[in-house]
Scaffold this motif. Structure first.
Motif, mmCIF file in Angstrom:
data_model
loop_
_atom_site.group_PDB
_atom_site.id
_atom_site.type_symbol
_atom_site.label_atom_id
_atom_site.label_comp_id
_atom_site.label_asym_id
_atom_site.label_seq_id
_atom_site.Cartn_x
_atom_site.Cartn_y
_atom_site.Cartn_z
ATOM 1 N N LEU A 12 -12.095 6.235 16.904
ATOM 2 C CA LEU A 12 -12.774 4.812 17.661
ATOM 3 C C LEU A 12 -11.567 3.503 16.420
ATOM 4 O O LEU A 12 -11.813 2.083 17.275
ATOM 5 N N ALA A 13 -11.490 4.047 15.226
ATOM 6 C CA ALA A 13 -10.261 2.949 14.990
ATOM 7 C C ALA A 13 -9.782 4.513 13.811
ATOM 8 O O ALA A 13 -9.792 4.608 12.495
ATOM 9 N N PRO A 14 -7.940 4.578 14.325
ATOM 10 C CA PRO A 14 -7.274 5.087 13.550
ATOM 11 C C PRO A 14 -6.341 4.377 12.569
ATOM 12 O O PRO A 14 -6.038 5.416 12.020
ATOM 13 N N GLY A 15 -6.432 3.669 12.576
ATOM 14 C CA GLY A 15 -6.011 2.762 11.773
ATOM 15 C C GLY A 15 -6.972 3.267 9.765
ATOM 16 O O GLY A 15 -7.829 4.378 9.618
ATOM 17 N N SER A 16 -6.186 3.232 9.022
ATOM 18 C CA SER A 16 -6.396 3.249 7.511
ATOM 19 C C SER A 16 -7.905 1.858 6.751
ATOM 20 O O SER A 16 -7.240 1.294 7.264
ATOM 21 N N PRO A 17 -8.642 2.569 6.795
ATOM 22 C CA PRO A 17 -9.857 1.497 5.710
ATOM 23 C C PRO A 17 -9.076 0.658 4.415
ATOM 24 O O PRO A 17 -9.385 -0.248 4.023
ATOM 25 N N GLU A 18 -8.620 1.517 3.772
ATOM 26 C CA GLU A 18 -7.078 0.944 2.380
ATOM 27 C C GLU A 18 -6.230 0.187 3.009
ATOM 28 O O GLU A 18 -5.790 -0.307 1.659
ATOM 29 N N SER A 19 -6.189 0.123 4.045
ATOM 30 C CA SER A 19 -4.206 -0.419 4.089
ATOM 31 C C SER A 19 -4.456 -1.990 3.538
ATOM 32 O O SER A 19 -5.380 -2.794 4.898
ATOM 33 N N LEU A 20 -3.864 -2.479 3.134
ATOM 34 C CA LEU A 20 -3.600 -3.577 2.766
ATOM 35 C C LEU A 20 -2.501 -4.337 3.713
ATOM 36 O O LEU A 20 -1.690 -4.460 4.143
ATOM 37 N N ASP A 21 -2.419 -6.372 3.843
ATOM 38 C CA ASP A 21 -2.162 -7.033 4.852
ATOM 39 C C ASP A 21 -2.160 -7.853 3.880
ATOM 40 O O ASP A 21 -3.189 -8.788 4.951
#
Length: 252
Positions: A12-21
Motif C-alpha cells: 500500500l505504501a512502497p516508500g520508507s516511513p523514515e525517508s526525509l525530504d
C-alpha cells in the motif's frame, strides 16, 4: 485494508516511513502527499500505513491481556469457594474503583514507557469492566438447567465447569474481544498522546499523535489524520465485534 496494511505495508505504501525530504516539510495533503508531510518532510500516509502493524499488535496484545485477566478474576469470583471468591470480588472492586486512564498511568509510571508496558497498562486498566461481564455470564451459566441436569447425573464439579459452564459462558467473548481491540488502540493512543507510549520516531499511531501535537495549529493534519484513522479502526472493530456477537447469540 487494516489487516493488509499490518501484514504487507509495502503493497500500500512502497516508500520508507523514515525517508526525509527537508525541501517538503509540513506540506498540506495533496496529490503528491495524500496525508501531507511532517516537520522532517516524511510522507504521513506512508508512516500511517507502516505504523498499522505495531498499532494493531498493541491493540491485540492489550485486548488479550485484558480478557485473560478478566476471565481469571471472574472464574475465581463465580466458581470457587467463599474465601477465594471473596478475594476475587474485592480485587475486581478495587481495580474498578480506579479510572481506566489513572490505573494505566500508574502502571506505566511503575514500568516505564515501552510497547510492552503500554500493552500491560491498557490490558490491566480495561480488565475490571470485562471481569464484571464475564462474571455475570458465568453465574448465568452456573444456574442454567443443563448444568443442574449434569450435576444431577452425578458428573464431577470439574467436569461440569469444563464441559458446560465455561464453553457456554465464554462463547460471547469472541465478539467482545474483537470490540476491545479498537478500544485498546484508542486507550494506547491516548497514553501516547500524553507522551507515555511508543516514542517517536516510531510510526505507531499514538506516537504520530504525540509528535504532531507540537504543530497542532500550524499543521493540524499531523494530528487529525492519525486520529481519524484510529477512529475508523475502532468503529470497524466495534461493528465487526457486534456482528460476531449477534451471530453467536442468534445463530444467524
Amino acid at each position: 485494508m487494516f489487516a493488509l496494511a499490518a501484514v504487507a505495508p509495502g503493497l500500500l505504501a512502497p516508500g520508507s516511513p523514515e525517508s526525509l525530504d527537508l525541501g517538503a516539510t509540513l506540506q498540506a495533503p495533496s496529490a503528491a502527499h495524500w496525508f501531507g508531510t511532517d516537520e522532517l518532510g516524511r510522507d504521513l500516509y506512508t508512516r500511517v500505513v507502516h505504523g498499522t502493524g505495531l498499532s494493531l499488535l498493541i491493540g491485540l496484545g492489550a485486548a488479550a491481556v485484558s480478557l485473560t485477566l478478566a476471565v481469571l478474576l471472574a472464574a475465581a469470583s463465580a466458581l470457587t469457594g467463599r474465601i477465594l471468591s471473596g478475594a476475587a470480588d474485592r480485587t475486581i472492586e478495587i481495580l474498578f474503583a480506579f479510572p481506566t486512564l489513572l490505573l494505566a498511568l500508574l502502571l506505566i509510571a511503575t514500568l516505564g514507557p515501552s510497547p510492552l508496558s503500554l500493552v500491560l497498562a491498557v490490558g490491566v486498566g480495561t480488565a475490571p469492566g470485562y471481569a464484571r461481564i464475564v462474571r455475570g455470564q458465568l453465574l448465568s451459566a452456573r444456574s442454567s438447567g443443563y448444568v443442574e441436569a449434569a450435576t444431577g447425573l452425578g458428573h464431577r464439579r470439574l467436569r461440569v465447569v469444563a464441559a458446560h459452564i465455561l464453553p457456554n459462558a465464554l462463547r460471547p467473548l469472541v465478539g467482545i474481544f474483537t470490540m476491545s481491540i479498537g478500544q485498546s488502540i484508542v486507550w494506547a493512543s491516548s497514553l501516547a498522546f500524553l507522551g507515555l507510549g511508543v516514542a517517536p520516531p516510531s510510526p505507531e499511531w499514538g506516537a504520530l499523535l504525540d509528535a504532531g501535537r507540537a504543530y497542532l495549529t500550524a499543521a493540524g493534519w499531523l494530528v487529525v489524520v492519525p486520529g481519524l484513522v484510529i477512529a475508523v479502526l475502532a468503529l470497524a472493530a466495534t461493528t465487526l465485534g457486534k456482528h460476531i456477537q449477534t451471530r453467536l447469540e442468534t445463530g444467524r
